[in-house]
Design a protein around this motif. Structure first.
Motif, PDB file in Angstrom:
ATOM      1  N   ASN A 153       0.811  -1.218   0.000  1.00  0.00           N
ATOM      2  CA  ASN A 153       0.000   0.000   0.000  1.00  0.00           C
ATOM      3  C   ASN A 153       0.844   1.268   0.000  1.00  0.00           C
ATOM      4  N   LEU A 154       2.024   1.189   0.573  1.00  0.00           N
ATOM      5  CA  LEU A 154       2.898   2.359   0.616  1.00  0.00           C
ATOM      6  C   LEU A 154       3.384   2.777  -0.763  1.00  0.00           C
ATOM      7  N   PHE A 155       3.314   1.887  -1.739  1.00  0.00           N
ATOM      8  CA  PHE A 155       3.806   2.185  -3.082  1.00  0.00           C
ATOM      9  C   PHE A 155       2.791   2.966  -3.919  1.00  0.00           C
ATOM     10  N   GLU A 156       1.558   3.107  -3.420  1.00  0.00           N
ATOM     11  CA  GLU A 156       0.530   3.856  -4.133  1.00  0.00           C
ATOM     12  C   GLU A 156       0.469   3.430  -5.605  1.00  0.00           C
ATOM     13  N   LEU A 157       0.323   2.146  -5.823  1.00  0.00           N
ATOM     14  CA  LEU A 157       0.370   1.596  -7.169  1.00  0.00           C
ATOM     15  C   LEU A 157      -0.796   2.090  -8.013  1.00  0.00           C
ATOM     16  N   ASP A 158      -0.517   2.339  -9.266  1.00  0.00           N
ATOM     17  CA  ASP A 158      -1.504   2.769 -10.250  1.00  0.00           C
ATOM     18  C   ASP A 158      -1.647   1.661 -11.284  1.00  0.00           C
ATOM     19  N   ILE A 159      -2.884   1.201 -11.511  1.00  0.00           N
ATOM     20  CA  ILE A 159      -3.096   0.089 -12.439  1.00  0.00           C
ATOM     21  C   ILE A 159      -2.702   0.455 -13.860  1.00  0.00           C
ATOM     22  N   ASN A 160      -2.580   1.737 -14.129  1.00  0.00           N
ATOM     23  CA  ASN A 160      -2.191   2.161 -15.477  1.00  0.00           C
ATOM     24  C   ASN A 160      -0.676   2.229 -15.649  1.00  0.00           C
ATOM     25  N   GLU A 161       0.045   2.035 -14.555  1.00  0.00           N
ATOM     26  CA  GLU A 161       1.500   2.082 -14.623  1.00  0.00           C
ATOM     27  C   GLU A 161       2.100   0.683 -14.798  1.00  0.00           C
ATOM     28  N   VAL A 162       3.219   0.622 -15.472  1.00  0.00           N
ATOM     29  CA  VAL A 162       4.024  -0.591 -15.544  1.00  0.00           C
ATOM     30  C   VAL A 162       5.196  -0.412 -14.584  1.00  0.00           C
ATOM     31  N   ALA A 163       5.318  -1.328 -13.632  1.00  0.00           N
ATOM     32  CA  ALA A 163       6.359  -1.209 -12.608  1.00  0.00           C
ATOM     33  C   ALA A 163       7.585  -2.044 -12.954  1.00  0.00           C
ATOM     34  N   ALA A 164       8.746  -1.529 -12.594  1.00  0.00           N
ATOM     35  CA  ALA A 164      10.013  -2.243 -12.715  1.00  0.00           C
ATOM     36  C   ALA A 164      10.794  -2.004 -11.433  1.00  0.00           C
ATOM     37  N   VAL A 165      11.521  -3.016 -10.960  1.00  0.00           N
ATOM     38  CA  VAL A 165      12.299  -2.899  -9.724  1.00  0.00           C
ATOM     39  C   VAL A 165      13.785  -2.960 -10.047  1.00  0.00           C
ATOM     40  N   TYR A 166      14.521  -2.010  -9.495  1.00  0.00           N
ATOM     41  CA  TYR A 166      15.972  -1.975  -9.657  1.00  0.00           C
ATOM     42  C   TYR A 166      16.606  -2.160  -8.287  1.00  0.00           C
ATOM     43  N   SER A 167      17.416  -3.216  -8.127  1.00  0.00           N
ATOM     44  CA  SER A 167      18.047  -3.537  -6.854  1.00  0.00           C
ATOM     45  C   SER A 167      19.559  -3.600  -7.009  1.00  0.00           C
ATOM     46  N   PRO A 168      20.241  -2.456  -6.883  1.00  0.00           N
ATOM     47  CA  PRO A 168      21.701  -2.442  -7.035  1.00  0.00           C
ATOM     48  C   PRO A 168      22.425  -2.676  -5.709  1.00  0.00           C
ATOM     49  N   TYR A 169      22.963  -3.885  -5.521  1.00  0.00           N
ATOM     50  CA  TYR A 169      23.802  -4.217  -4.365  1.00  0.00           C
ATOM     51  C   TYR A 169      23.096  -3.925  -3.043  1.00  0.00           C
ATOM     52  N   PHE A 170      21.840  -4.319  -2.934  1.00  0.00           N
ATOM     53  CA  PHE A 170      21.072  -4.072  -1.726  1.00  0.00           C
ATOM     54  C   PHE A 170      20.648  -5.349  -1.016  1.00  0.00           C
ATOM     55  N   LEU A 171      20.247  -6.381  -1.747  1.00  0.00           N
ATOM     56  CA  LEU A 171      19.687  -7.577  -1.126  1.00  0.00           C
ATOM     57  C   LEU A 171      20.658  -8.255  -0.172  1.00  0.00           C
ATOM     58  N   TRP A 172      21.947  -8.186  -0.465  1.00  0.00           N
ATOM     59  CA  TRP A 172      22.929  -8.839   0.405  1.00  0.00           C
ATOM     60  C   TRP A 172      22.906  -8.258   1.820  1.00  0.00           C
ATOM     61  N   THR A 173      22.494  -6.992   1.964  1.00  0.00           N
ATOM     62  CA  THR A 173      22.482  -6.370   3.288  1.00  0.00           C
ATOM     63  C   THR A 173      21.445  -7.002   4.200  1.00  0.00           C
ATOM     64  N   LEU A 174      20.525  -7.805   3.639  1.00  0.00           N
ATOM     65  CA  LEU A 174      19.478  -8.449   4.430  1.00  0.00           C
ATOM     66  C   LEU A 174      19.716  -9.934   4.653  1.00  0.00           C
ATOM     67  N   ILE A 175      20.810 -10.479   4.150  1.00  0.00           N
ATOM     68  CA  ILE A 175      21.078 -11.908   4.330  1.00  0.00           C
ATOM     69  C   ILE A 175      21.219 -12.251   5.810  1.00  0.00           C
ATOM     70  N   SER A 176      21.795 -11.354   6.588  1.00  0.00           N
ATOM     71  CA  SER A 176      21.948 -11.600   8.026  1.00  0.00           C
ATOM     72  C   SER A 176      20.616 -11.504   8.754  1.00  0.00           C
ATOM     73  N   GLN A 177      19.572 -11.010   8.075  1.00  0.00           N
ATOM     74  CA  GLN A 177      18.213 -10.944   8.612  1.00  0.00           C
ATOM     75  C   GLN A 177      17.274 -11.585   7.598  1.00  0.00           C
ATOM     76  N   GLN A 178      17.366 -12.892   7.484  1.00  0.00           N
ATOM     77  CA  GLN A 178      16.692 -13.547   6.370  1.00  0.00           C
ATOM     78  C   GLN A 178      15.180 -13.384   6.404  1.00  0.00           C
ATOM     79  N   ASP A 179      14.609 -13.205   7.589  1.00  0.00           N
ATOM     80  CA  ASP A 179      13.169 -12.969   7.631  1.00  0.00           C
ATOM     81  C   ASP A 179      12.812 -11.682   6.908  1.00  0.00           C
ATOM     82  N   ARG A 180      13.660 -10.657   7.059  1.00  0.00           N
ATOM     83  CA  ARG A 180      13.430  -9.414   6.337  1.00  0.00           C
ATOM     84  C   ARG A 180      13.615  -9.577   4.835  1.00  0.00           C
TER      85      ARG A 180
END
Length: 546
Positions: A366-393
Motif C-alpha cells: 500500500n505504501l507504493f501507491e500503485l496505479d493500475i495504469n502504470e508498468v512497474a520495474a524494480v531496480y536492486s543495485p547491491y542491496f539484497l545482500w544487506t538483508l542476508i543476516s536478517q533472512q526474515d526481512r
C-alpha cells in the motif's frame, strides 16, 4: 532527521513536477489497521527454503555467450552511451584440517583459469582476461597460496619450512608477505594467537595504507586479523566494528561515491547494462514506475529520464520513480529535487515518491501507491545482500515485491562467498575479492587520492567485519549468483535473457575505460558476471514473476 518527500500526483498537470514533505512512514505503518500484518511478518513464507549457510553449489565453468549487433544498432547505442556518460560527471562542491580449510585457494585458482578462457564477443570486439604488465594483486595471492599449500603438504612439520623463510631478509617479497598472512590466519584458526600476532608483526614491515595495492591489501587484512585475535582473547568486542561498517556502507560520502562512479569501470559497466535491461522491458509502457531499492544520489535515474524523454515510439506520458529507504540508507531531499529539475528540463512529466521505513518489516504494497495504469520495474543495485543476516526481512521484502508483480526486477550483487561459517574460508575469499578492487584502484586512481583513501578505509571496515565478526555481528554475508538463482526460484521467479543490446552496453563501457585486457565479461546461465584479472567481482541478472 531530514524530512522526506514524495511528489504529489493529485491534480498534477502534465510535465509538472512537485512534491510535498511526508512523515516517516515507518511510524505511519504502525497504525491499528496494520496490526494484523505484524503477525504475517513473522511467518515463514517458504518453509522449504534452505538457509543461505546451507546452500552449496558446483562452481563449474559455464559456456560463454557470444553475441553480435548490427552496425546500425552499435552506432545507436554508442551515441546513447556517449550522451549518458555526461550525466555522471560529479557536481562541484592441524595440517590435513588446515589444508581442507584452505581448499578455497585451489577453487580461486580454478575460477581464475576459467575466467581466462571465457569471453563475451560484441560486434567483433573481444573482452577477455589476460596478463598485463607485471603481476596483478590476485596473481601474487594465487602464487603465494600455491607455495603455502605445497609447503604444508610436503612436510608434517610444514611450519618449520615456512618459519625458516619468514626470518630471511626478503621483507619486501610480496608473495612471502601473503604467505605470512595465510599462516597467521591458520594459527588463529588453531587458537595459537601469540604465534599469529608474531607473524602479523612481520607483515607490518611491509604493509602500508599509502603503498602499492598489495601493501594496502596486507595493511587492511593484517588489521582485520589483529581484530580477530583481540576478540578471540576477549580484549575487544565486535559491536563497534559492525556499527562502523553499517554506517560506512549504507551512507558513503557523496564526493567519494560520485568520484568512484565516474573513474572506476565496475559500477558503470553493470549500471548501464541494468538500465538498458529495464528500459527494454518497459518499452511499450506509457506510464512507468521504477522502484529503486538503493537510489543513493540518483545519478542512474538521470539516465532513465533522458532515455524515456527522448523516446519516439510509444512516448512516455509519465515517469514515477519510487525510492525505498530505511534508517540505514537514508534518501536526501536533494535527490528528488535534482531529478525533478532534470525531468523538467527534458520536458518529461515526472514524480518522485519516497518510502522510508524504520524496518523492512514495516514495508507493504500500500505504501507504493500503485496505479493500475502504470508498468512497474524494480531496480536492486547491491542491496539484497544487506538483508542476508536478517533472512526474515529478506524473505518479507521479496514477498512484497512479488505482490507488486513488476514487469522486470534487475538485480546487481557481488560475486563472492563471504557467508561461510568457516573464518579461514571467508578470509581467503575476501583476500581475492578485495585484492581485485585494490588492483583496479591502483590502475585508475593516484596513490594519494583522498577519495581512494576514503573508499579503502570503508573496505577496511568491511574486511574486519568479514574476518573478525561472528554470529549476529557479522553483517557482510554476500553470496554468489548461483545462490541467488536458487533463492529467487523459491518465489516463483524466472530469469530473463539479457538482450544483445544490454550486453553490448557492458562491453562498450569496458572499451571506453580501456580495460578490455583486464576486465572479463562472461555469462553464467542468463546472468552476466564481471571479473577483474581473473577474479569474479559482480553479477547482474533480470527476473520476472510467474
Amino acid at each position: 532527521m531530514l524530512p522526506f518527500y514524495h511528489l504529489d500526483r493529485s491534480g498534477s498537470p502534465d510535465n509538472q513536477c512537485f512534491y510535498r514533505p511526508v512523515e516517516n512512514v515507518g511510524e505511519q505503518s504502525r497504525i491499528s489497521e496494520n496490526h494484523t500484518s505484524h503477525e504475517k511478518k513473522q511467518m515463514t513464507f517458504f518453509p522449504g527454503f534452505e538457509r543461505f549457510e546451507e546452500l552449496c553449489f558446483d562452481d563449474g565453468p559455464s559456456e560463454p555467450s557470444p553475441f553480435q549487433l548490427s552496425q546500425e544498432e552499435c552506432t545507436k547505442l554508442r551515441n546513447i552511451h556517449s550522451e549518458m556518460l555526461e550525466l555522471f560527471v560529479p557536481e562541484e562542491e592441524e595440517t590435513s584440517r588446515t589444508l581442507s580449510s584452505f581448499r578455497v585457494l585451489n577453487n580461486c585458482r580454478s575460477n581464475l583459469e576459467e575466467q581466462n578462457s571465457a569471453k563475451v564477443k560484441a560486434s567483433g570486439s573481444d573482452i577477455a582476461c589476460s596478463k598485463v604488465g607485471g603481476q596483478s594483486v590476485n596473481e601474487i595471492i594465487r602464487l603465494a597460496g600455491e607455495k603455502f599449500i605445497k609447503s604444508r603438504s610436503q612436510r608434517a612439520d610444514g611450519f618449520s619450512e615456512l618459519n625458516h623463510d619468514l626470518h630471511d631478509d626478503k621483507t619486501g617479497d610480496a608473495e612471502l608477505i601473503v604467505q605470512k598472512l595465510l599462516l597467521s590466519a591458520e594459527k588463529i584458526g588453531e587458537q595459537q594467537y601469540e604465534h599469529a600476532r608474531s607473524l602479523l608483526n612481520h607483515c607490518n614491515e611491509y604493509s602500508s595504507n599509502k603503498g602499492n595495492p598489495i601493501q594496502r591489501l596486507v595493511y587492511y587484512f593484517s588489521a582485520a586479523l589483529r581484530e580477530k585475535i583481540d576478540q578471540e582473547m576477549g580484549m575487544t568486542t565486535p559491536e563497534m566494528v559492525s556499527l562502523q561498517f553499517e554506517k560506512d556502507i549504507m551512507n558513503p560520502s557523496t564526493t567519494t561515491s560520485l568520484s568512484l562512479h565516474q573513474r572506476m569501470p565496475f559500477c558503470q559497466i553493470m549500471q548501464f547494462t541494468g538500465i538498458q535491461a529495464i528500459l527494454e522491458n518497459v518499452s511499450q509502457a506509457k506510464r512507468i514506475n521504477i522502484i529503486d531499492l538503493d537510489i543513493q544520489y540518483g545519478t542512474h535515474c538521470s539516465v532513465f529520464i533522458q532515455d524515456l524523454a527522448s523516446r519516439q515510439v510509444c512516448p512516455v506520458e509519465h515517469l514515477r520513480i519510487t525510492a525505498v529507504g530505511t534508517k540505514l540508507n537514508t534518501i536526501t531531499t536533494e535527490t528528488g529535487k535534482r531529478l525533478a529539475n532534470f525531468a523538467k528540463s527534458m520536458n518529461l512529466s515526472f514524480s518522485f515518491h519516497v518510502i522510508t521505513v524504520d524496518d523492512i518489516l514495516d514495508l507493504n504494497e500500500n505504501l507504493f501507491e500503485l496505479d493500475i495504469n502504470e508498468v512497474a520495474a524494480v531496480y536492486s543495485p547491491y542491496f539484497l545482500w544487506t538483508l542476508i543476516s536478517q533472512q526474515d526481512r529478506l524473505e518479507y521484502l521479496m514477498e512484497v515485491i512479488r505482490t507488486i508483480n513488476p514487469s522486470v526486477m534487475v538485480v546487481s550483487e557481488t560475486e563472492v562467498n563471504h557467508n561461510s561459517p568457516m573464518f579461514v574460508n571467508r578470509f581467503v575469499e575476501a583476500l581475492f575479492f578485495f585484492g581485485a578492487y585494490l588492483d583496479c584502484f591502483g590502475e585508475y586512481m593516484d596513490p594519494d587520492d583522498p577519495d581512494r583513501f576514503t573508499a579503502e578505509l570503508m573496505f577496511g571496515h568491511g574486511i574486519q567485519n568479514i574476518v573478525a565478526a561472528e554470529g549476529k555481528e557479522r553483517i557482510v554475508r554476500q553470496v554468489k549468483n548461483n545462490v541467488w538463482v536458487q533463492f529467487f526460484g523459491q518465489f516463483n521467479m524466472v530469469q530473463k535473457e539479457l538482450s544483445r543490446s544490454s550486453l553490448y552496453q557492458a562491453s562498450l563501457v569496458a572499451k571506453n575505460f580501456n580495460c578490455e585486457a583486464s576486465c572479463s565479461l562472461k555469462m553464467d546461465g542468463k546472468s552476466l558476471i564481471l571479473g577483474w584479472k581473473g577474479t569474479s567481482v559482480l553479477s547482474l541478472s533480470a527476473w520476472e514473476f510467474l
